[in-house]
Design a protein around this motif. Structure first.
Motif, PDB file in Angstrom:
ATOM      1  N   ASN A 138       0.829  -1.213   0.000  1.00  0.00           N
ATOM      2  CA  ASN A 138       0.000   0.000   0.000  1.00  0.00           C
ATOM      3  C   ASN A 138       0.858   1.255   0.000  1.00  0.00           C
ATOM      4  OD1 ASN A 138      -2.312  -1.592   0.087  1.00  0.00           O
ATOM      5  ND2 ASN A 138      -2.426  -1.554   2.321  1.00  0.00           N
ATOM      6  N   ARG A 139       1.935   1.230   0.748  1.00  0.00           N
ATOM      7  CA  ARG A 139       2.827   2.384   0.822  1.00  0.00           C
ATOM      8  C   ARG A 139       3.470   2.678  -0.533  1.00  0.00           C
ATOM      9  NH1 ARG A 139       8.286   2.745   4.424  1.00  0.00           N
ATOM     10  NH2 ARG A 139       8.352   4.994   4.709  1.00  0.00           N
ATOM     11  N   ALA A 140       3.907   1.607  -1.197  1.00  0.00           N
ATOM     12  CA  ALA A 140       4.526   1.785  -2.519  1.00  0.00           C
ATOM     13  C   ALA A 140       3.563   2.436  -3.489  1.00  0.00           C
ATOM     14  CB  ALA A 140       4.985   0.433  -3.055  1.00  0.00           C
ATOM     15  N   ARG A 141       2.297   2.031  -3.428  1.00  0.00           N
ATOM     16  CA  ARG A 141       1.296   2.577  -4.342  1.00  0.00           C
ATOM     17  C   ARG A 141       0.867   3.984  -3.950  1.00  0.00           C
ATOM     18  NH1 ARG A 141      -2.651  -0.818  -3.281  1.00  0.00           N
ATOM     19  NH2 ARG A 141      -3.566   0.619  -1.772  1.00  0.00           N
ATOM     20  N   ASP A 142       0.564   4.177  -2.649  1.00  0.00           N
ATOM     21  CA  ASP A 142      -0.048   5.433  -2.223  1.00  0.00           C
ATOM     22  C   ASP A 142       0.935   6.583  -2.120  1.00  0.00           C
ATOM     23  OD1 ASP A 142      -2.350   3.951  -2.060  1.00  0.00           O
ATOM     24  OD2 ASP A 142      -2.276   3.700   0.117  1.00  0.00           O
ATOM     25  N   ILE A 143       2.166   6.287  -1.708  1.00  0.00           N
ATOM     26  CA  ILE A 143       3.153   7.363  -1.530  1.00  0.00           C
ATOM     27  C   ILE A 143       4.005   7.548  -2.777  1.00  0.00           C
ATOM     28  CG2 ILE A 143       5.153   8.134  -0.206  1.00  0.00           C
ATOM     29  CD1 ILE A 143       4.042   6.681   2.215  1.00  0.00           C
ATOM     30  N   TYR A 144       4.506   6.439  -3.319  1.00  0.00           N
ATOM     31  CA  TYR A 144       5.482   6.542  -4.407  1.00  0.00           C
ATOM     32  C   TYR A 144       4.884   6.291  -5.787  1.00  0.00           C
ATOM     33  CZ  TYR A 144       8.528   6.166  -0.338  1.00  0.00           C
ATOM     34  OH  TYR A 144       9.126   6.363   0.880  1.00  0.00           O
ATOM     35  N   ALA A 145       3.627   5.858  -5.834  1.00  0.00           N
ATOM     36  CA  ALA A 145       2.963   5.550  -7.111  1.00  0.00           C
ATOM     37  C   ALA A 145       3.740   4.501  -7.907  1.00  0.00           C
ATOM     38  CB  ALA A 145       2.772   6.816  -7.939  1.00  0.00           C
ATOM     39  N   ILE A 146       4.300   3.531  -7.188  1.00  0.00           N
ATOM     40  CA  ILE A 146       5.011   2.428  -7.832  1.00  0.00           C
ATOM     41  C   ILE A 146       4.082   1.215  -7.840  1.00  0.00           C
ATOM     42  CG2 ILE A 146       7.004   0.888  -7.724  1.00  0.00           C
ATOM     43  CD1 ILE A 146       8.562   3.084  -6.359  1.00  0.00           C
ATOM     44  N   PRO A 147       3.705   0.732  -9.011  1.00  0.00           N
ATOM     45  CA  PRO A 147       2.682  -0.314  -9.088  1.00  0.00           C
ATOM     46  C   PRO A 147       3.185  -1.733  -8.848  1.00  0.00           C
ATOM     47  CG  PRO A 147       3.356   0.326 -11.290  1.00  0.00           C
ATOM     48  CD  PRO A 147       4.096   1.230 -10.341  1.00  0.00           C
ATOM     49  N   ASN A 148       4.449  -1.973  -9.180  1.00  0.00           N
ATOM     50  CA  ASN A 148       4.986  -3.336  -9.097  1.00  0.00           C
ATOM     51  C   ASN A 148       5.771  -3.518  -7.803  1.00  0.00           C
ATOM     52  OD1 ASN A 148       4.043  -3.913 -11.788  1.00  0.00           O
ATOM     53  ND2 ASN A 148       5.773  -2.692 -12.524  1.00  0.00           N
ATOM     54  N   PHE A 149       5.718  -4.730  -7.252  1.00  0.00           N
ATOM     55  CA  PHE A 149       6.239  -4.943  -5.900  1.00  0.00           C
ATOM     56  C   PHE A 149       6.942  -6.290  -5.820  1.00  0.00           C
ATOM     57  CE2 PHE A 149       6.022  -6.215  -1.471  1.00  0.00           C
ATOM     58  CZ  PHE A 149       6.169  -5.039  -0.752  1.00  0.00           C
ATOM     59  N   VAL A 150       8.172  -6.282  -5.281  1.00  0.00           N
ATOM     60  CA  VAL A 150       8.902  -7.528  -5.056  1.00  0.00           C
ATOM     61  C   VAL A 150       9.287  -7.615  -3.583  1.00  0.00           C
ATOM     62  CG1 VAL A 150      11.071  -6.436  -5.838  1.00  0.00           C
ATOM     63  CG2 VAL A 150      10.901  -8.944  -5.668  1.00  0.00           C
ATOM     64  N   CYS A 151       8.862  -8.680  -2.947  1.00  0.00           N
ATOM     65  CA  CYS A 151       9.238  -8.966  -1.563  1.00  0.00           C
ATOM     66  C   CYS A 151      10.409  -9.939  -1.585  1.00  0.00           C
ATOM     67  CB  CYS A 151       8.055  -9.568  -0.809  1.00  0.00           C
ATOM     68  SG  CYS A 151       8.465 -10.138   0.867  1.00  0.00           S
ATOM     69  N   ASP A 152      11.534  -9.489  -1.097  1.00  0.00           N
ATOM     70  CA  ASP A 152      12.783 -10.267  -1.044  1.00  0.00           C
ATOM     71  C   ASP A 152      12.850 -10.907   0.337  1.00  0.00           C
ATOM     72  OD1 ASP A 152      15.371 -11.210  -1.128  1.00  0.00           O
ATOM     73  OD2 ASP A 152      16.315  -9.228  -1.184  1.00  0.00           O
ATOM     74  N   SER A 153      12.398 -12.164   0.435  1.00  0.00           N
ATOM     75  CA  SER A 153      12.334 -12.817   1.744  1.00  0.00           C
ATOM     76  C   SER A 153      13.679 -13.410   2.123  1.00  0.00           C
ATOM     77  CB  SER A 153      11.265 -13.917   1.739  1.00  0.00           C
ATOM     78  OG  SER A 153      11.699 -15.040   0.994  1.00  0.00           O
ATOM     79  N   GLY A 154      13.845 -13.710   3.399  1.00  0.00           N
ATOM     80  CA  GLY A 154      15.060 -14.351   3.875  1.00  0.00           C
ATOM     81  C   GLY A 154      15.027 -15.850   3.627  1.00  0.00           C
ATOM     82  N   GLY A 155      16.188 -16.460   3.642  1.00  0.00           N
ATOM     83  CA  GLY A 155      16.253 -17.900   3.423  1.00  0.00           C
ATOM     84  C   GLY A 155      15.530 -18.704   4.479  1.00  0.00           C
ATOM     85  N   SER A 156      15.292 -18.090   5.634  1.00  0.00           N
ATOM     86  CA  SER A 156      14.672 -18.818   6.743  1.00  0.00           C
ATOM     87  C   SER A 156      13.157 -18.702   6.765  1.00  0.00           C
ATOM     88  CB  SER A 156      15.247 -18.334   8.078  1.00  0.00           C
ATOM     89  OG  SER A 156      15.096 -16.939   8.233  1.00  0.00           O
ATOM     90  N   ILE A 157      12.548 -18.146   5.712  1.00  0.00           N
ATOM     91  CA  ILE A 157      11.096 -18.006   5.714  1.00  0.00           C
ATOM     92  C   ILE A 157      10.403 -19.341   5.956  1.00  0.00           C
ATOM     93  CG2 ILE A 157      11.019 -18.179   3.186  1.00  0.00           C
ATOM     94  CD1 ILE A 157       8.518 -16.444   3.218  1.00  0.00           C
ATOM     95  N   CYS A 158      10.963 -20.416   5.404  1.00  0.00           N
ATOM     96  CA  CYS A 158      10.316 -21.729   5.551  1.00  0.00           C
ATOM     97  C   CYS A 158      10.383 -22.248   6.979  1.00  0.00           C
ATOM     98  CB  CYS A 158      10.947 -22.743   4.600  1.00  0.00           C
ATOM     99  SG  CYS A 158      12.682 -23.118   4.957  1.00  0.00           S
ATOM    100  N   GLU A 159      11.215 -21.622   7.822  1.00  0.00           N
ATOM    101  CA  GLU A 159      11.363 -22.049   9.209  1.00  0.00           C
ATOM    102  C   GLU A 159      10.347 -21.389  10.136  1.00  0.00           C
ATOM    103  OE1 GLU A 159      13.403 -24.393   9.505  1.00  0.00           O
ATOM    104  OE2 GLU A 159      15.418 -23.991   8.746  1.00  0.00           O
TER     105      GLU A 159
END
Length: 287
Positions: A138-159
């Protein structure tokens, strides 16, 4: 999945993905490349952990060490210096240094109980940072008007999730808003990651049950008391076992999204390449 087909993905004006998989296979490379293109917002889970949720723990640890130095102690007590970490997307060393390694204090190790406390702090921080993803969309869209979004998760997300639970709250939150993309490595990639880690072992997060088993098994095999454990030797011994333990968890997570190969990721040079790669992965999934 939030995109019904490859053409649906290619045609949307708001592409949103969460990248997951073993560290070192290209998550951050892709996220940096997309961000640098200008119309992608890069949300780094590890950066969020190290700043928003564990920044105070990290800074306090620095201060604790500084207090052992007479000159710095005097300056700290008089508020004459400021000690803080300088975490960036590309330099997460303050976070990994705080996590530390269990073992002999004379070799830079932590008491196992203290180590587990820091591990638990990281677990809670990672869950919170993952659940913050929608806020940043929401912040990317509402403040920066950036439509595309990539979440770079950590290797431990599966844990920190239960990939076998359809109602896992973190995974439900992620797949509601983003396409989950597993970067899958080959046996050769795993072997190379182990070789890299052996050269420069770094602290990492482990699932509590796995860590307890590893700590007991290692000490029984080596015949060592806790204070005799070489911290670097323990985490080297543990690393390959941790990767093997994570693999089926990643696979279960990938059933909620799509899979791309690390070899395919290595060929991506532009956002357009990335878009085509994900379109092919979606269509493979649908087949």
């Amino acid at each position: 999945m939030i995109y019904r087909s490859g053409s649906d993905w290619l045609g949307t004006g708001a592409k949103r993905v969460v990248l997951f998989g073993m560290s070192g296979l290209g998550k951050t490379y892709l996220a940096n490349m997309l961000r640098d293109a200008g119309n992608w917002f890069h949300y780094s889970v590890d950066y969020r952990i190290g700043t928003r949720y564990m920044g105070e723990f990290i800074a306090d640890n620095f201060k604790r060490e500084a207090m052992k130095v007479p000159l710095l102690r005097e300056l700290l007590l008089s508020d004459s210096v400021i000690i803080a970490s300088n975490i960036t997307f590309d330099n997460l060393a303050p976070l990994s240094t705080y996590l530390g390694k269990p073992g002999s204090p004379t070799r830079g190790g932590l008491r196992f109980d203290d180590y587990c406390l820091r591990q638990n702090q990281h677990r809670q921080a990672e869950i919170s940072a993952l659940l913050d993803t929608r806020h940043f969309i929401n912040r990317a869209r509402d403040i920066y008007a950036i439509p595309n979004f990539v979440c770079d998760s950590g290797g431990s997300i599966c844990e920190v999730v239960d990939p076998h639970d359809p109602a896992d709250p973190v995974l439900q939150a992620l797949e509601r808003d983003l396409l989950m993309v597993w970067i899958k490595g080959s046996d050769a990639h795993t072997a190379e990651l182990v070789r890299r880690f052996d050269r420069a072992p770094k602290p990492m997060y482990y699932q509590p049950e796995f860590l307890d088993r590893a700590w007991i098994t290692y000490r029984v095999e080596k015949g060592l008391a806790e204070h005799e454990v070489n911290p670097d030797d323990f985490i080297r011994w543990t690393y390959a076992r941790a990767l093997a333990d994570r693999q089926p968890r990643y696979e279960a997570m990938a059933r909620r999204g799509v899979t791309v190969l690390a070899e395919e990721v290595a060929e991506v040079k532009s956002p357009a390449d990335f878009a085509r790669l994900i379109a092919r992965a979606i269509d493979r999934k649908e087949d």
